[in-house]
Design a protein around this motif. Structure first.
Motif, mmCIF file in Angstrom:
data_model
loop_
_atom_site.group_PDB
_atom_site.id
_atom_site.type_symbol
_atom_site.label_atom_id
_atom_site.label_comp_id
_atom_site.label_asym_id
_atom_site.label_seq_id
_atom_site.Cartn_x
_atom_site.Cartn_y
_atom_site.Cartn_z
ATOM 1 N N VAL A 1 0.874 -1.176 0.000
ATOM 2 C CA VAL A 1 0.000 0.000 0.000
ATOM 3 C C VAL A 1 0.910 1.223 0.000
ATOM 4 N N GLY A 2 0.710 2.126 -0.977
ATOM 5 C CA GLY A 2 1.535 3.324 -1.097
ATOM 6 C C GLY A 2 1.179 4.364 -0.050
ATOM 7 N N GLY A 3 2.126 5.287 0.189
ATOM 8 C CA GLY A 3 1.925 6.367 1.150
ATOM 9 C C GLY A 3 2.941 6.282 2.276
ATOM 10 N N GLY A 4 2.912 7.272 3.155
ATOM 11 C CA GLY A 4 3.840 7.309 4.284
ATOM 12 C C GLY A 4 3.382 6.496 5.476
ATOM 13 N N ALA A 5 2.085 6.126 5.510
ATOM 14 C CA ALA A 5 1.527 5.321 6.599
ATOM 15 C C ALA A 5 0.326 4.543 6.055
ATOM 16 N N ILE A 6 -0.011 3.443 6.729
ATOM 17 C CA ILE A 6 -1.127 2.595 6.296
ATOM 18 C C ILE A 6 -2.168 2.537 7.403
ATOM 19 N N LEU A 7 -3.376 2.930 7.044
ATOM 20 C CA LEU A 7 -4.509 2.828 7.958
ATOM 21 C C LEU A 7 -5.296 1.584 7.546
ATOM 22 N N GLN A 8 -5.336 0.599 8.446
ATOM 23 C CA GLN A 8 -6.082 -0.634 8.185
ATOM 24 C C GLN A 8 -7.493 -0.470 8.735
ATOM 25 N N ILE A 9 -8.480 -0.732 7.872
ATOM 26 C CA ILE A 9 -9.877 -0.537 8.241
ATOM 27 C C ILE A 9 -10.606 -1.869 8.129
ATOM 28 N N TYR A 10 -11.150 -2.332 9.253
ATOM 29 C CA TYR A 10 -12.035 -3.496 9.274
ATOM 30 C C TYR A 10 -13.445 -2.987 9.544
ATOM 31 N N VAL A 11 -14.376 -3.351 8.672
ATOM 32 C CA VAL A 11 -15.783 -3.016 8.865
ATOM 33 C C VAL A 11 -16.502 -4.338 9.094
ATOM 34 N N SER A 12 -17.254 -4.433 10.170
ATOM 35 C CA SER A 12 -17.907 -5.697 10.544
ATOM 36 C C SER A 12 -19.150 -5.951 9.701
ATOM 37 N N THR A 13 -18.920 -6.065 8.417
ATOM 38 C CA THR A 13 -19.965 -6.390 7.461
ATOM 39 C C THR A 13 -19.301 -7.045 6.249
ATOM 40 N N PRO A 14 -19.891 -8.079 5.693
ATOM 41 C CA PRO A 14 -19.281 -8.737 4.540
ATOM 42 C C PRO A 14 -19.545 -7.955 3.250
ATOM 43 N N SER A 15 -18.767 -8.235 2.215
ATOM 44 C CA SER A 15 -19.002 -7.604 0.912
ATOM 45 C C SER A 15 -19.829 -8.537 0.018
ATOM 46 N N TYR A 16 -20.612 -9.382 0.658
ATOM 47 C CA TYR A 16 -21.516 -10.305 -0.034
ATOM 48 C C TYR A 16 -22.755 -10.498 0.839
ATOM 49 N N ASP A 17 -23.826 -10.941 0.221
ATOM 50 C CA ASP A 17 -25.056 -11.224 0.964
ATOM 51 C C ASP A 17 -24.896 -12.579 1.650
ATOM 52 N N PRO A 18 -24.916 -12.626 2.983
ATOM 53 C CA PRO A 18 -24.706 -13.894 3.687
ATOM 54 C C PRO A 18 -25.755 -14.964 3.351
ATOM 55 N N ALA A 19 -26.972 -14.554 3.045
ATOM 56 C CA ALA A 19 -28.042 -15.520 2.746
ATOM 57 C C ALA A 19 -27.864 -16.173 1.378
ATOM 58 N N SER A 20 -27.535 -15.353 0.362
ATOM 59 C CA SER A 20 -27.446 -15.885 -1.006
ATOM 60 C C SER A 20 -26.015 -16.122 -1.473
ATOM 61 N N GLY A 21 -25.043 -15.484 -0.805
ATOM 62 C CA GLY A 21 -23.654 -15.581 -1.243
ATOM 63 C C GLY A 21 -23.345 -14.626 -2.397
ATOM 64 N N ARG A 22 -24.340 -13.866 -2.841
ATOM 65 C CA ARG A 22 -24.180 -12.924 -3.954
ATOM 66 C C ARG A 22 -23.270 -11.772 -3.533
ATOM 67 N N LEU A 23 -22.325 -11.419 -4.401
ATOM 68 C CA LEU A 23 -21.397 -10.321 -4.159
ATOM 69 C C LEU A 23 -22.159 -8.992 -4.136
ATOM 70 N N THR A 24 -21.922 -8.157 -3.112
ATOM 71 C CA THR A 24 -22.574 -6.848 -3.020
ATOM 72 C C THR A 24 -21.578 -5.704 -3.227
ATOM 73 N N TYR A 25 -20.273 -5.991 -3.106
ATOM 74 C CA TYR A 25 -19.219 -5.022 -3.381
ATOM 75 C C TYR A 25 -18.113 -5.763 -4.110
ATOM 76 N N ALA A 26 -17.687 -5.244 -5.252
ATOM 77 C CA ALA A 26 -16.780 -5.965 -6.152
ATOM 78 C C ALA A 26 -15.294 -5.776 -5.875
ATOM 79 N N GLY A 27 -14.888 -5.639 -4.621
ATOM 80 C CA GLY A 27 -13.470 -5.507 -4.305
ATOM 81 C C GLY A 27 -12.723 -6.809 -4.552
ATOM 82 N N LYS A 28 -11.490 -6.683 -5.046
ATOM 83 C CA LYS A 28 -10.637 -7.855 -5.296
ATOM 84 C C LYS A 28 -9.359 -7.721 -4.476
ATOM 85 N N ALA A 29 -8.978 -8.792 -3.818
ATOM 86 C CA ALA A 29 -7.811 -8.796 -2.928
ATOM 87 C C ALA A 29 -6.570 -8.230 -3.616
ATOM 88 N N GLY A 30 -5.935 -7.266 -2.951
ATOM 89 C CA GLY A 30 -4.697 -6.684 -3.444
ATOM 90 C C GLY A 30 -4.875 -5.620 -4.515
#
Length: 191
Positions: free
Chosen positions: A106-135
């Protein structure tokens, strides 16, 4: 000498009354609005880790950013639901993908790590709700020209939480707020 001191004091007090006071000042032609003092940017947020417990399990819909006079802002759109969304936000020396432990640059002088207690998919259907890709940079987010934000990386959506790496110019003060189904992370431009 005494007159000069008294005159100086009168000028200083008059200046304070014009700049620091509220309301209106009287002029020869009637009331005149006083100029308000310029608002200073707050840096009292601190740079220590901030967290809150999870009460909302709605999936992540989107992540956006914006620039403000005193800070850069990242908004996690979760949607309305009962309770608040849990989070854990803090500076880290390196950003590692949740689950695999793989290091993500991650570029920059410092890295802020953010965990949000919500998935990027619908837990019931498994359908992706946010299209983020690792890295990869956050989809649809362009921080070119921002004063504080320098890079964004999606970490993972693992065990019901979403992880984001935010590269910032330096280890600057930040705050976390919640409003109307959004988790908001502001990072100050200065200390």
């Amino acid at each position: 000498m005494r007159r000069l001191g008294t005159a100086s004091t009168a000028l200083v007090l008059a200046g304070v009354g014009l700049v620091g006071g509220a309301g209106v000042a009287e002029a020869a032609s009637g009331p005149v609005a006083k100029a308000a003092p310029a608002a200073a940017c707050s840096t009292a947020w601190g740079s220590g880790t901030k967290s809150a417990a999870n009460e909302n399990t709605k999936p992540l819909k989107n992540i956006t950013t914006s620039q403000n006079p005193c800070f850069d802002r990242m908004v996690f759109d979760i949607g309305s639901g009962p309770g608040k969304t849990g989070y854990h936000v803090g500076y880290v020396p390196a950003f590692h993908q949740d689950g695999s432990g793989e290091r993500i640059p991650v570029g920059g002088g410092a890295i802020l790590q953010i965990y949000v207690s919500t998935p990027s998919y619908d837990p019931a259907s498994g359908r992706l709700t946010y299209a983020g890709k690792a890295g990869k940079p956050l989809p649809g987010v362009n921080i070119s020209g921002y004063k504080t934000f320098k890079d964004t990386k999606f970490g993972a959506s693992f065990e019901g939480q979403t992880q984001v790496g935010l590269g910032v110019r330096a280890k600057l003060p930040f705050r976390v707020q919640q409003s109307g189904g959004q988790l908001i992370v502001d990072v100050a431009h200065t200390w």
